[in-house]
Design an enzyme around this catalytic site. Structure first.
Site, PDB file in Angstrom:
ATOM      1  N   LYS A 122      -8.134 -26.414 -24.530  1.00  0.00           N
ATOM      2  CA  LYS A 122      -8.891 -25.937 -23.366  1.00  0.00           C
ATOM      3  C   LYS A 122      -8.052 -25.098 -22.421  1.00  0.00           C
ATOM      4  O   LYS A 122      -8.576 -24.203 -21.766  1.00  0.00           O
ATOM      5  CB  LYS A 122      -9.488 -27.127 -22.593  1.00  0.00           C
ATOM      6  CG  LYS A 122     -10.712 -27.732 -23.243  1.00  0.00           C
ATOM      7  CD  LYS A 122     -11.469 -28.572 -22.222  1.00  0.00           C
ATOM      8  CE  LYS A 122     -12.646 -29.299 -22.823  1.00  0.00           C
ATOM      9  NZ  LYS A 122     -13.274 -30.200 -21.853  1.00  0.00           N
ATOM     10  N   LYS A 206     -18.501 -26.854 -34.406  1.00  0.00           N
ATOM     11  CA  LYS A 206     -19.454 -27.760 -33.775  1.00  0.00           C
ATOM     12  C   LYS A 206     -20.506 -26.979 -32.971  1.00  0.00           C
ATOM     13  O   LYS A 206     -20.164 -25.982 -32.327  1.00  0.00           O
ATOM     14  CB  LYS A 206     -18.654 -28.670 -32.823  1.00  0.00           C
ATOM     15  CG  LYS A 206     -19.358 -29.916 -32.376  1.00  0.00           C
ATOM     16  CD  LYS A 206     -18.364 -30.844 -31.660  1.00  0.00           C
ATOM     17  CE  LYS A 206     -19.039 -31.594 -30.531  1.00  0.00           C
ATOM     18  NZ  LYS A 206     -18.161 -32.548 -29.856  1.00  0.00           N
ATOM     19  N   LYS A 209     -22.699 -26.161 -26.331  1.00  0.00           N
ATOM     20  CA  LYS A 209     -23.353 -25.460 -25.233  1.00  0.00           C
ATOM     21  C   LYS A 209     -22.470 -24.365 -24.671  1.00  0.00           C
ATOM     22  O   LYS A 209     -22.934 -23.516 -23.938  1.00  0.00           O
ATOM     23  CB  LYS A 209     -23.780 -26.446 -24.146  1.00  0.00           C
ATOM     24  CG  LYS A 209     -22.722 -27.439 -23.705  1.00  0.00           C
ATOM     25  CD  LYS A 209     -23.360 -28.570 -22.889  1.00  0.00           C
ATOM     26  CE  LYS A 209     -22.378 -29.725 -22.711  1.00  0.00           C
ATOM     27  NZ  LYS A 209     -23.014 -30.928 -22.198  1.00  0.00           N
TER      28      LYS A 209
END
Ligand code: TRP
Length: 342
Positions: A122, A206, A209
């Site tokens: 991240k 995956k 969103k």
């Protein structure tokens, strides 16, 4: 205190899990998390937390955070979560999370935190520009779980390392403060491959969103046309569908679409393989569109209806927070005493 004398934890079983209120909810959130949470409330005492404090480890527009928190609450309920039975609340309402997280920041070692692969992913190339909260995120997650002495934590594969960190923190706390058996060592419950929903554009990624392409996912707010279009354009391969699990090897897109079908239909993957084996992707996509619309549109409509009364949603969250505090408060009183806070 008898807990401290016991070497291993002997308190009650309790389930805790969290989902971040950021962005739109996808079919992946539904099949991978919410649907399983709903099923677990039949057999366990469950706390389901909307982790707004985790969400702000990366920038969140305040009004959007409020909206997403209410939408997630509404979606949980629309999916069958019973707020009278399970405890449904948002993290920032219960101060124990922040308080225990601080203690855990002092229990966890820098070396443990630096091994966390999600932080590395991240924060990317610009580690020095990531928030301190993003780095400390797994210690807050440990606090979420352990403030309630939760024993079981349903999570996706990507969160397994964080639950392992929570196990290390629990053990080190118990040891450092001479309180064996005080915190349980929580068990991750990892979702099966059948419920791991992958991107419609790339069967190896995956469904998320945060994927820049909206075509990669089905949102719980998509209407029939959008669902049909996304599934029609979903990535496939040139072969006909296999009739057994072995035939899925090296065919992530076939596996994904068949798995989604199985999860939505509440059928075993072998049954679905048996049904579609030898047929074309086109047949599967048509059947899957119909099934998705049938399963998702009642949830979409109910979520929208509930969102029409934000006051009622906020009341449910406040109610859940009150019941959560009733569990966490005595745990925190013990923690303060063990640490030596006057
Ligand atoms: N980190 C989890 C995620 O992004 C969410 C989460 C926060 C969580 N606290 C938790 C999950 C505690 C399980 C238990 O998916």
């Amino acid at each position: 205190m008898s807990d401290e004398a016991a070497v291993s934890y002997n308190g009650p079983e309790r389930v805790f899990s969290g989902v971040q209120p950021s962005g739109n909810l996808t079919l992946g959130n539904y099949l991978g998390a919410i649907k399983r949470f709903v099923a677990m409330q039949e057999s366990h005492d469950c706390l389901y937390c909307i982790v707004d404090m985790h969400a702000i480890t990366v920038w969140q527009d305040p009004s959007e955070l409020t909206r997403a928190t209410r939408e997630l609450t509404a979606a949980y309920i629309a999916c069958g979560l019973d707020p009278a039975r399970s405890i449904l609340f948002n993290q920032s309402k219960v101060t124990a999370h922040a308080e225990l997280a601080w203690v855990f920041n002092c229990v966890a070692r820098m070396g443990w935190m630096e091994r966390m692969t999600q932080f590395k992913e991240k924060s990317g190339k610009h580690k020095e520009r990531a928030s301190l909260g993003l780095f400390a995120y797994p210690a807050l997650m440990a606090a979420d779980i352990l403030a309630y002495k939760a024993t079981h934590v349903p999570v996706g594969d990507d969160q397994k390392q964080h639950v392992e960190l929570a196990r290390d923190i629990a053990q080190k706390f118990n040891q450092d403060y001479n309180a064996q058996g005080f915190f349980p060592v929580p068990e991750p419950i990892i979702q099966g491959v059948a419920t791991k929903v992958m991107s419609l554009r790339d069967g190896a990624k995956k469904m998320s969103k945060s994927d820049p392409s909206d075509m990669s996912r089905i949102n719980l707010t998509d209407d029939t046309d959008a669902i049909a279009k996304k599934l029609r354009r979903a990535k496939t391969d040139p072969d006909e569908l296999p009739a057994d699990a072995k035939g899925l090897e090296g065919r992530p897109e076939a596996r994904n679409l068949l798995s989604i079908y199985a999860a939505l239909a509440d059928e075993e993957l072998v049954t679905v393989l048996d049904h579609f084996g030898g047929r074309q992707f086109r047949d599967l996509k048509e059947a899957l569109t119909e099934l998705t619309v049938v399963k998702i549109s009642p949830i979409t409509e109910e979520t929208r209806r509930l969102m029409g009364d934000p006051g009622a949603i906020d009341k449910i969250l406040e109610d859940g927070a009150e019941r959560a505090r009733a569990i966490a408060d005595p745990v925190m009183a013990d923690v303060r005493r063990l640490v030596g806070f006057v």
